[in-house]
Design an enzyme around this catalytic site. Sequence first.
Site, mmCIF file in Angstrom:
data_model
loop_
_atom_site.group_PDB
_atom_site.id
_atom_site.type_symbol
_atom_site.label_atom_id
_atom_site.label_comp_id
_atom_site.label_asym_id
_atom_site.label_seq_id
_atom_site.Cartn_x
_atom_site.Cartn_y
_atom_site.Cartn_z
ATOM 1 N N CYS A 427 -10.641 -4.411 -22.185
ATOM 2 C CA CYS A 427 -11.291 -3.828 -21.017
ATOM 3 C C CYS A 427 -11.286 -4.773 -19.822
ATOM 4 O O CYS A 427 -11.095 -4.343 -18.680
ATOM 5 C CB CYS A 427 -12.714 -3.408 -21.360
ATOM 6 N N HIS A 471 -18.613 -4.853 -22.249
ATOM 7 C CA HIS A 471 -17.617 -4.021 -21.572
ATOM 8 C C HIS A 471 -17.528 -4.427 -20.103
ATOM 9 O O HIS A 471 -18.475 -4.977 -19.527
ATOM 10 C CB HIS A 471 -18.022 -2.547 -21.686
ATOM 11 N N ASP A 487 -13.532 3.738 -14.874
ATOM 12 C CA ASP A 487 -13.336 2.943 -16.085
ATOM 13 C C ASP A 487 -11.919 3.141 -16.614
ATOM 14 O O ASP A 487 -11.604 4.185 -17.203
ATOM 15 C CB ASP A 487 -14.357 3.350 -17.151
#
Length: 698
Positions: A427, A471, A487
């Site tokens: 991520c 994250h 995202d």
Amino acid sequence: MKLSLPFGLFSGREEPPKETIPGKALLWLIAAFAVLLVPQWDRLPVWLIAACVVLAGWRWLAQMGRVRLPGRWLRTGIMLILMAVYIATVQGRFTVDTAASFFVLAVGLKWLETRSARDFYVLFFILVYLATVNFLFRQDILWALVNFVAIALLLVGLQTINAPDLPNAIGRGWKRLGLLMLKTLPVVILLFVFFPRMAPLWSVPMVSGQARSGISDTMRPGDISNLAQSSERAFRVTFGGEAPDYRDRYWRGLILDRLDGETWRQGDSERFFRPGRVAIDGGVGDLEPNQYDVLLEPTDQRWAFALDGSEAVSDNVVEAEQNLFRFRRPADSSVRYRMALGNVAASSAVQGLSPLEQRRYLQLPAQGNPRARELAQQLGSQLSPEQTVMELMRRFREQEYFYTLRPPTMPEDGIDALLFDERRGFCAHYAGAATFVFRAAGIPARVVVGYQGGDAGANNEYYIVRQYDAHAWVEVWLEGRGWVRVDPTAAIAPSRIESGLRDAMADEGSFLENELISPQRYSDLQVLQWASLQLDRINYQWQRWVVGYQGQSQMDLMSRLPGGVGMKELGYLTAGIVGLALLVAGLVSALGMKRGARQDAFRRVVSSWHRFCEQAGVPVRAGETPEALAQRLSRAVPAVSESARVFARAVNNHYYSASSAPASADDTRRLKRLLRTMKRQRRNGPEPVPETRTPPNE
């Protein structure tokens, strides 16, 4: 056989103590010391643990007669050597860890001068204080039980040193300790609940040199993927109403808006907050449907995690810029705070960005990643900002990009390598690359770091967010809408956002691959998962209602009592509890004295026999057994020989038999008859033979 060591290592010339320590008592003390070191095993240097083992072992070998304790000069030399090693290890740092290490070192050195019963008592109280030091670092219920076990060992050792020759001393010591705990536990619980808990006048931050797992204020490629290999708890959350769906649980912590080479940082230092006192009990009262409580594990950082659009309810968190929340001092212990879901993001959408903010959120290095810059220029020249965002997300979603916990090492121009060559990352890689592209296209953007998701705890009472839920995502500024979450992970690996990292890494098999003993790794073992959740539930309640039971929590509980209870009423109530406890203790003691008075009739007869012996010229010696006294009396007054032998046997059976039952009235009457018989036999018999005095050292 004693060891013979060279150089006079054990040649101390100190006088032997007059009152030595019984071996059993010393063994309990050493065992308690070993248990108290367990909670700090990962904080203490290896050399210090080894030194404590050697020093305590040295003392035990001296007790067994294998070696001798060092003299004054050798003790001083050992102390100086260990102090030099300590100073070299600390290297000028002063933290709670180094202070605790110094205290442990002092306790270890104390073993070399523990020689008499007085030294035992000193070391006993020092070890009790060491147990309280342990609570600075670990407050989970498991470690609390470890400390309580050590205290129990100390108390048994205290009983042993006061009665070393008592038959079945160990069993009786544990029994006496258990009965004492049962008697005092109700009073302890009442005082814990009702004793007024006032905030401290000041507080000292527990600055620790130990690194903690968790997000930091910088992000390099691979940082979060490394953190995702940890199953440690980050925080727990209890919702007053329905919890948001898994995909909507974005826990914002901090914003990184400056790219320095390959590292994202906070561009500007956060505004100053006046340091506050310890406030770990921010969640009080019943939760409203739109509220949630967070119990945060220690992070040694000031940021608090919250869902987007939240407002602070408890006063131990304050709102910072960019809809973030901060503590007034680093969270060096578990902190509980309360938030409410609102809609504060709507107001920021109208205000727009200032020129300074525009430059801040468009900042990029002057050079590097030319292919990513070219892609951004193509998108920005042909599409609107919103379409540019959608096009990059479509690219991530439709092309072969892979989400992995085993990202390759990115060379120079890592963003180009990720987007056009490797196409494999975590991520943090994708969030950093997307922010770079958006900024190069003229769209203000920033990286947001926090956690996403969270698994249900036991009985779905709360949610557990772990480090592998860490994250990173992107927020872009769109005119008329304000900051919008984007995202890339949701486009590349939707399962990570919908159900968690375990499902996203199922094919790769990399989930917690380095944590072989973590229960979270073995999701297919239902019994193990159930046991892990139940243990976590017990610890969660312990943290909330015992460790976190502070002033606000207490007043909230007291307000629910009939009539309401304030601080003044709490003081009166506490005084009443203490007074009642003292009254009950006094009544129990009086009853015991009355019962003992009935039993003292037997003792009074024994005292009369001692006076009889003194009158017959047979003085009673300290520590002498009844049978030995009867033998000396028989030599001095032969006429009472048989009666004295029977009398001594009765006394011996009463005081030293296994049953040790209270003397009955018949036993006392029988003893009186024997004493009267001895007096009559002495009057009617020949003159007593004077006892020959023996030297004191016989």
